[in-house]
Design an enzyme around this catalytic site. Structure first.
Site, PDB file in Angstrom:
ATOM      1  N   ARG A 288      11.171  -4.769  -6.229  1.00  0.00           N
ATOM      2  CA  ARG A 288      10.949  -5.236  -4.853  1.00  0.00           C
ATOM      3  C   ARG A 288      12.231  -5.881  -4.316  1.00  0.00           C
ATOM      4  O   ARG A 288      12.619  -5.662  -3.172  1.00  0.00           O
ATOM      5  CB  ARG A 288       9.778  -6.216  -4.871  1.00  0.00           C
ATOM      6  CG  ARG A 288       9.556  -7.075  -3.677  1.00  0.00           C
ATOM      7  CD  ARG A 288       8.957  -6.309  -2.516  1.00  0.00           C
ATOM      8  NE  ARG A 288       8.684  -7.218  -1.416  1.00  0.00           N
ATOM      9  CZ  ARG A 288       9.601  -7.737  -0.623  1.00  0.00           C
ATOM     10  NH1 ARG A 288      10.875  -7.426  -0.803  1.00  0.00           N
ATOM     11  NH2 ARG A 288       9.269  -8.571   0.341  1.00  0.00           N
TER      12      ARG A 288
ATOM     13  N   ARG B 204      -4.621  -3.643  -6.323  1.00  0.00           N
ATOM     14  CA  ARG B 204      -3.340  -4.374  -6.425  1.00  0.00           C
ATOM     15  C   ARG B 204      -2.827  -4.446  -7.867  1.00  0.00           C
ATOM     16  O   ARG B 204      -2.239  -5.458  -8.266  1.00  0.00           O
ATOM     17  CB  ARG B 204      -3.449  -5.788  -5.855  1.00  0.00           C
ATOM     18  CG  ARG B 204      -3.549  -5.848  -4.345  1.00  0.00           C
ATOM     19  CD  ARG B 204      -2.184  -5.711  -3.692  1.00  0.00           C
ATOM     20  NE  ARG B 204      -2.320  -5.389  -2.285  1.00  0.00           N
ATOM     21  CZ  ARG B 204      -2.327  -6.272  -1.300  1.00  0.00           C
ATOM     22  NH1 ARG B 204      -2.151  -7.535  -1.567  1.00  0.00           N
ATOM     23  NH2 ARG B 204      -2.475  -5.881  -0.059  1.00  0.00           N
TER      24      ARG B 204
ATOM     25  N   ARG C 147       3.039  -8.271  -7.097  1.00  0.00           N
ATOM     26  CA  ARG C 147       3.909  -9.410  -7.410  1.00  0.00           C
ATOM     27  C   ARG C 147       3.606 -10.137  -8.706  1.00  0.00           C
ATOM     28  O   ARG C 147       4.438 -10.892  -9.197  1.00  0.00           O
ATOM     29  CB  ARG C 147       3.871 -10.417  -6.246  1.00  0.00           C
ATOM     30  CG  ARG C 147       4.686  -9.946  -5.071  1.00  0.00           C
ATOM     31  CD  ARG C 147       4.397 -10.786  -3.848  1.00  0.00           C
ATOM     32  NE  ARG C 147       3.034 -10.527  -3.387  1.00  0.00           N
ATOM     33  CZ  ARG C 147       2.502 -11.030  -2.271  1.00  0.00           C
ATOM     34  NH1 ARG C 147       3.214 -11.848  -1.532  1.00  0.00           N
ATOM     35  NH2 ARG C 147       1.279 -10.732  -1.917  1.00  0.00           N
TER      36      ARG C 147
ATOM     37  N   ASP D  57       0.999   1.053   1.988  1.00  0.00           N
ATOM     38  CA  ASP D  57       0.216   0.009   2.638  1.00  0.00           C
ATOM     39  C   ASP D  57      -0.643   0.604   3.735  1.00  0.00           C
ATOM     40  O   ASP D  57      -0.286   1.620   4.334  1.00  0.00           O
ATOM     41  CB  ASP D  57       1.119  -1.074   3.227  1.00  0.00           C
ATOM     42  CG  ASP D  57       0.328  -2.356   3.473  1.00  0.00           C
ATOM     43  OD1 ASP D  57       0.143  -3.130   2.526  1.00  0.00           O
ATOM     44  OD2 ASP D  57      -0.130  -2.547   4.615  1.00  0.00           O
TER      45      ASP D  57
ATOM     46  N   TYR E 210      -5.725  -5.300  12.829  1.00  0.00           N
ATOM     47  CA  TYR E 210      -4.322  -5.754  12.804  1.00  0.00           C
ATOM     48  C   TYR E 210      -3.603  -5.385  14.106  1.00  0.00           C
ATOM     49  O   TYR E 210      -2.744  -6.122  14.585  1.00  0.00           O
ATOM     50  CB  TYR E 210      -3.579  -5.160  11.601  1.00  0.00           C
ATOM     51  CG  TYR E 210      -3.990  -5.795  10.283  1.00  0.00           C
ATOM     52  CD1 TYR E 210      -3.410  -6.982   9.840  1.00  0.00           C
ATOM     53  CD2 TYR E 210      -4.982  -5.221   9.480  1.00  0.00           C
ATOM     54  CE1 TYR E 210      -3.790  -7.571   8.645  1.00  0.00           C
ATOM     55  CE2 TYR E 210      -5.373  -5.802   8.290  1.00  0.00           C
ATOM     56  CZ  TYR E 210      -4.770  -6.979   7.873  1.00  0.00           C
ATOM     57  OH  TYR E 210      -5.160  -7.569   6.694  1.00  0.00           O
TER      58      TYR E 210
HETATM   59  O1  CP3 Z   1      -1.493  -1.628  -6.294  1.00  0.00           O
HETATM   60  C1  CP3 Z   1      -2.076  -1.314  -5.226  1.00  0.00           C
HETATM   61  O2  CP3 Z   1      -3.251  -1.682  -4.955  1.00  0.00           O
HETATM   62  C2  CP3 Z   1      -1.405  -0.329  -4.282  1.00  0.00           C
HETATM   63  C3  CP3 Z   1      -0.710  -0.831  -3.175  1.00  0.00           C
HETATM   64  C4  CP3 Z   1      -1.394  -1.521  -1.993  1.00  0.00           C
HETATM   65  C5  CP3 Z   1      -0.716  -2.491  -1.223  1.00  0.00           C
HETATM   66  N1  CP3 Z   1      -1.504  -2.803  -0.145  1.00  0.00           N
HETATM   67  C6  CP3 Z   1       0.606  -3.051  -1.558  1.00  0.00           C
HETATM   68  C7  CP3 Z   1       1.007  -4.338  -0.973  1.00  0.00           C
HETATM   69  C8  CP3 Z   1      -2.636  -1.297  -1.375  1.00  0.00           C
HETATM   70  C9  CP3 Z   1      -3.773  -0.399  -1.832  1.00  0.00           C
HETATM   71  C10 CP3 Z   1      -2.686  -2.100  -0.195  1.00  0.00           C
HETATM   72  C11 CP3 Z   1      -3.829  -2.100   0.746  1.00  0.00           C
HETATM   73  C12 CP3 Z   1      -3.868  -3.112   1.828  1.00  0.00           C
HETATM   74  N2  CP3 Z   1      -2.837  -3.613   2.573  1.00  0.00           N
HETATM   75  C13 CP3 Z   1      -5.073  -3.682   2.332  1.00  0.00           C
HETATM   76  C14 CP3 Z   1      -6.464  -3.315   1.857  1.00  0.00           C
HETATM   77  C15 CP3 Z   1      -6.845  -4.049   0.634  1.00  0.00           C
HETATM   78  C16 CP3 Z   1      -7.002  -5.541   0.818  1.00  0.00           C
HETATM   79  O3  CP3 Z   1      -6.151  -6.262   0.277  1.00  0.00           O
HETATM   80  O4  CP3 Z   1      -7.931  -5.940   1.524  1.00  0.00           O
HETATM   81  C17 CP3 Z   1      -4.725  -4.568   3.371  1.00  0.00           C
HETATM   82  C18 CP3 Z   1      -5.672  -5.407   4.207  1.00  0.00           C
HETATM   83  C19 CP3 Z   1      -3.304  -4.504   3.524  1.00  0.00           C
HETATM   84  C20 CP3 Z   1      -2.463  -5.236   4.524  1.00  0.00           C
HETATM   85  C21 CP3 Z   1      -1.526  -6.098   3.789  1.00  0.00           C
HETATM   86  N3  CP3 Z   1      -0.328  -5.673   3.260  1.00  0.00           N
HETATM   87  C22 CP3 Z   1      -1.711  -7.462   3.424  1.00  0.00           C
HETATM   88  C23 CP3 Z   1      -2.891  -8.334   3.810  1.00  0.00           C
HETATM   89  C24 CP3 Z   1      -0.590  -7.827   2.658  1.00  0.00           C
HETATM   90  C25 CP3 Z   1      -0.386  -9.131   1.937  1.00  0.00           C
HETATM   91  C26 CP3 Z   1       0.545 -10.051   2.575  1.00  0.00           C
HETATM   92  C27 CP3 Z   1       1.091 -10.977   1.522  1.00  0.00           C
HETATM   93  O5  CP3 Z   1       2.283 -11.189   1.559  1.00  0.00           O
HETATM   94  O6  CP3 Z   1       0.314 -11.408   0.655  1.00  0.00           O
HETATM   95  C28 CP3 Z   1       0.264  -6.707   2.569  1.00  0.00           C
HETATM   96  C29 CP3 Z   1       1.557  -6.617   1.847  1.00  0.00           C
HETATM   97  C30 CP3 Z   1       1.466  -5.948   0.514  1.00  0.00           C
HETATM   98  N4  CP3 Z   1       0.894  -4.725   0.344  1.00  0.00           N
HETATM   99  C31 CP3 Z   1       1.985  -6.402  -0.719  1.00  0.00           C
HETATM  100  C32 CP3 Z   1       1.718  -5.413  -1.677  1.00  0.00           C
HETATM  101  C33 CP3 Z   1       2.106  -5.387  -3.125  1.00  0.00           C
HETATM  102  C34 CP3 Z   1       2.739  -7.716  -0.963  1.00  0.00           C
HETATM  103  C35 CP3 Z   1       4.095  -7.655  -0.289  1.00  0.00           C
HETATM  104  C36 CP3 Z   1       5.299  -7.760  -1.192  1.00  0.00           C
HETATM  105  O7  CP3 Z   1       5.285  -7.383  -2.381  1.00  0.00           O
HETATM  106  O8  CP3 Z   1       6.314  -8.204  -0.677  1.00  0.00           O
END
Ligand code: CP3
Length: 345
Positions: free
Chosen positions: A40, A27, A31, A77, A153
């Site tokens: 974003r 990550r 954000r 994602d 999921y």
């Molecule tokens: O910088 C990075 O690591 C690359 C981008 C990345 C994202 N998601 C962007 C993202 C990566 C590698 C992921 C992987 C991901 N997504 C995982 C595996 C890693 C982990 O966290 O366990 C999982 C389980 C997901 C599913 C997912 N997508 C979740 C649980 C969430 C968070 C929800 C929240 O709002 O907190 C997301 C959304 C997400 N994916 C965001 C980002 C930057 C936040 C959404 C936003 O910016 O609006």
């Protein structure tokens, strides 16, 4: 590519020990960065951002411009595969991602025949675009979710706070869950091969919900499908190493370290560095382990924890990373301090 221009990240994945470990952070784009929040907002929604190659590439590169990191991870994602299968995907503030529920065997035939490559093609464009922009000594990481984590999921049909309902679903109807995992395994191979074709230098599989499974179930839903994926990738792309991050599995991480085709295993922040060095490092390259909360807090506690990790993995191939992703409340200057400490500055 000559050794001098190859990233130290890829060199360590190939088993070399270097003086200072390469570093990237899960990550690292997200954000906590004001420049990410701006793009974003411009994109309107998270999915628009994932499917817009120019914007997705821009946010992939943002942390590389700010910090001295060794690798960028493509902005996308793990839920893009189920989305490409036609399932509705919503990101609800405070609740995390929500997907349509897949109920049972009768729904799988429809999924099996979906063509996902067209929907996912912007991701491959993002990879190609970003690889062209990145300096040659920085690696580009492609990624996907592990089949079990993506399946959780799809089985939850609501916010996924607790995977025990998915475990229950497995015991109730293991044929269904196994077939779903097989479909996801095939799609993940295809998806990651296309990322490698587009220019990804390494690939990571996130098994974020592998924790809490009995070993016999873990073998079937996680270890076996991930071995199939990394073996297929090794055959088609022998020079693109793969990393498996099985979060929460504790000592069962050994099961992944024993997968020959897997270049490295990610460890979360609950694991003892000493146990990892003694029990995983002899078998694989290790990545990660720093508690992301320490980066949020910063200061001397963060520095001490970094020093302890550098000491623990001094003479073994190790890639510095966290035990899970950076949180949105991380002060960006703490990330700079973390990278400086690793570089001995
Ligand atoms: O910088 C990075 O690591 C690359 C981008 C990345 C994202 N998601 C962007 C993202 C990566 C590698 C992921 C992987 C991901 N997504 C995982 C595996 C890693 C982990 O966290 O366990 C999982 C389980 C997901 C599913 C997912 N997508 C979740 C649980 C969430 C968070 C929800 C929240 O709002 O907190 C997301 C959304 C997400 N994916 C965001 C980002 C930057 C936040 C959404 C936003 O910016 O609006």
């Amino acid at each position: 590519m000559s050794k001098a221009t190859r990233s130290s990240f890829v060199r360590v994945l190939n088993g070399e020990t270097v003086r200072l470990p390469p570093v990237w952070l899960m990550r690292q784009a997200g954000r906590y960065l004001p420049e990410y929040r701006k793009v974003r907002e411009q994109a309107g929604s998270f999915l628009n951002l994932c499917f817009d190659p120019a914007l997705a590439s821009e946010v992939t590169l943002q942390p590389i411009r700010r910090y001295d990191l060794d690798a960028a991870i493509i902005f996308a994602d793990i839920l893009l595969i189920p989305y490409a299968l036609g399932l509705n995907l919503r990101f609800e503030t405070g609740e995390g991602p929500v997907l349509d529920r897949v109920e049972g065997l009768s729904e799988l035939d429809a999924l099996r025949n979906r063509r996902v490559a067209d929907v996912l093609s912007p991701v491959f464009e993002t990879v190609a675009l970003t690889r062209r922009e990145l300096p040659t000594d920085k690696a580009l990481i492609g990624f996907a979710g592990a089949p079990w984590t993506v399946a959780t999921y799809m089985l939850a049909g609501g916010p996924m706070n607790d995977p025990s309902a998915c475990r229950r679903r497995y015991y109730e109807d293991d044929a269904f869950v196994q077939q779903l995992i097989e479909i996801l395994t095939d799609l993940t191979i295809e998806y990651l091969r296309s990322q490698a074709d587009a220019g990804a230098d390494a690939l990571q599989l996130f098994d974020s919900w592998a924790g809490g499974l009995p070993e016999s179930v873990l073998e079937v839903v996680s270890v076996k499908p991930l071995s199939t994926i990394v073996e297929a990738l090794k055959q088609s792309h022998p020079h693109v190493p793969t990393v498996i991050f099985p979060k929460g599995v504790g000592e069962k991480a050994r099961l992944y370290a024993d997968i020959d085709a897997c270049a490295a295993v990610g460890v979360d922040h609950t694991m003892s560095f000493k146990w990892v060095r003694d029990n995983l490092s002899p078998h694989t390259v290790v990545q990660g382990g720093l508690d992301p909360m320490l980066v949020t807090v910063g200061g001397p506690k963060l520095q001490q924890a970094v020093d302890a990790i550098l000491e623990a993995y001094k003479n073994v191939p190790y890639i510095f990373n966290l035990g899970h992703g950076l949180t949105p409340d991380t002060p960006p200057e703490h990330v700079a301090a973390l990278v400086d400490r690793i570089r001995g500055k």
